[in-house]
Design a protein around this motif. Sequence first.
Motif, mmCIF file in Angstrom:
data_model
loop_
_atom_site.group_PDB
_atom_site.id
_atom_site.type_symbol
_atom_site.label_atom_id
_atom_site.label_comp_id
_atom_site.label_asym_id
_atom_site.label_seq_id
_atom_site.Cartn_x
_atom_site.Cartn_y
_atom_site.Cartn_z
ATOM 1 N N LEU A 65 0.826 -1.215 0.000
ATOM 2 C CA LEU A 65 0.000 0.000 0.000
ATOM 3 C C LEU A 65 0.858 1.262 0.000
ATOM 4 C CD1 LEU A 65 -3.137 0.303 0.005
ATOM 5 C CD2 LEU A 65 -2.263 -2.003 0.363
ATOM 6 N N ASN A 66 2.047 1.181 0.563
ATOM 7 C CA ASN A 66 2.948 2.324 0.514
ATOM 8 C C ASN A 66 3.286 2.666 -0.937
ATOM 9 O OD1 ASN A 66 4.735 4.340 1.619
ATOM 10 N ND2 ASN A 66 6.422 2.990 1.066
ATOM 11 N N ASP A 67 3.584 1.643 -1.743
ATOM 12 C CA ASP A 67 3.872 1.870 -3.162
ATOM 13 C C ASP A 67 2.648 2.385 -3.909
ATOM 14 O OD1 ASP A 67 6.476 1.039 -2.796
ATOM 15 O OD2 ASP A 67 6.083 -1.041 -3.387
ATOM 16 N N VAL A 68 1.482 1.855 -3.547
ATOM 17 C CA VAL A 68 0.245 2.285 -4.200
ATOM 18 C C VAL A 68 -0.042 3.752 -3.887
ATOM 19 C CG1 VAL A 68 -2.264 1.972 -4.265
ATOM 20 C CG2 VAL A 68 -0.751 -0.031 -4.259
ATOM 21 N N PHE A 69 0.090 4.122 -2.611
ATOM 22 C CA PHE A 69 -0.227 5.489 -2.192
ATOM 23 C C PHE A 69 0.679 6.515 -2.870
ATOM 24 C CE2 PHE A 69 -2.136 4.208 2.193
ATOM 25 C CZ PHE A 69 -3.254 3.714 1.540
#
Length: 369
Positions: A65-69
């Motif tokens: 989710l860090n990469d997605v955000f």
Amino acid sequence: MIEHKWLELLKYLQDRTHEFEYIESIVELLNGKVVFLNNQFGNVNTINTPQFIDWIEHEAFSAVLNDVFKVQNFTETEINSLFNALISTKLYQLALSLVINNKGVIDTAEFDIKRGIILQHLGESEQAEIAFYNAISNSPKNYLGHFHLGYIRLTQGDTEQAVKCFTECTQLAPDFVGGFQNLAGCHYQASEFEQAIDSCIQVYKIDPTVTACYVTAISSFLALKQLERAKVWLDRARVHQIETIELNRLRGIWAHQSQHDPEAILALSEYLEARPEDIDILAIRAQALAADGQWEPLLIDLKVLLELDPHDAWSLEYLFLANFHTQRWAQAEVAMSQLSKISTHFKATYRSQMDEIRKQEAIVIVDIQ
């Protein structure tokens, strides 16, 4: 496969913001990250344990989710929703990354507040304190800066400074319930019960559904022996359908102090079903059982109390009385023998009961012969 709870959280985050650009591949990325982390950190002793699995999935969710955000454009409202959700699910590192990556969208003081909250959860109290001071410096009327500083002071054991911070918070934000509730807690800890009650009254005016408000207020009234005022707040809790195990405890204590012992026994028994380790409350129930003459259940409570303190005079005295009233003559004599070692006055006080015991034992001996 990653557990379903993480997919539910992913859907919740989307519902509160917007559909992520490559949503169809996120599940695949999550499963791939779980496998990778398992291979990196797992072994035969840990790989199937619930704690290890939860840690792996937590780390996988945070990483993906860090990469997605990073490639999403969030509004300030969406960032607030994400932040609150991530804090409530203890995804603190992900929340920190979210805040830092979106610093340009967030108000300067609000950025410091959010960063401070995360650092506080991560155990970085000194850095959190600096962040809250920065928030106040950038926005002197930022009540949340004072609120969170107060909480830090409270965890440091500095109640006096915590009170100053929470008082400042309430002055800046008279409609913010958190400031008054924490102020009430500080006053209660300092045995300043009237001040605690005054703060609880403010909480009640703002939001009558705050459970902690009732617990603190009723506890303060009981400490002051103001049973009628305590009853008013117990009734208010019922009106607003506030039901917690702590209110059962307080309702039981109030009923016992008000000599409504059957009601006390019922409330304290409900509490002890959830908290059987609370010996102080068990002792109060024992007193209520004794006052109500419920000798059989009293014997059960006394057994526990005497295991903890075999020489407690009250417990031994009522062990004698409970055995006497349930016609356990031999056990009553044993209890009196123990009481006599504490003080000789017990034999004088219960002379008529001892005479009755010896009379009954004599009848039993004659019957046997």
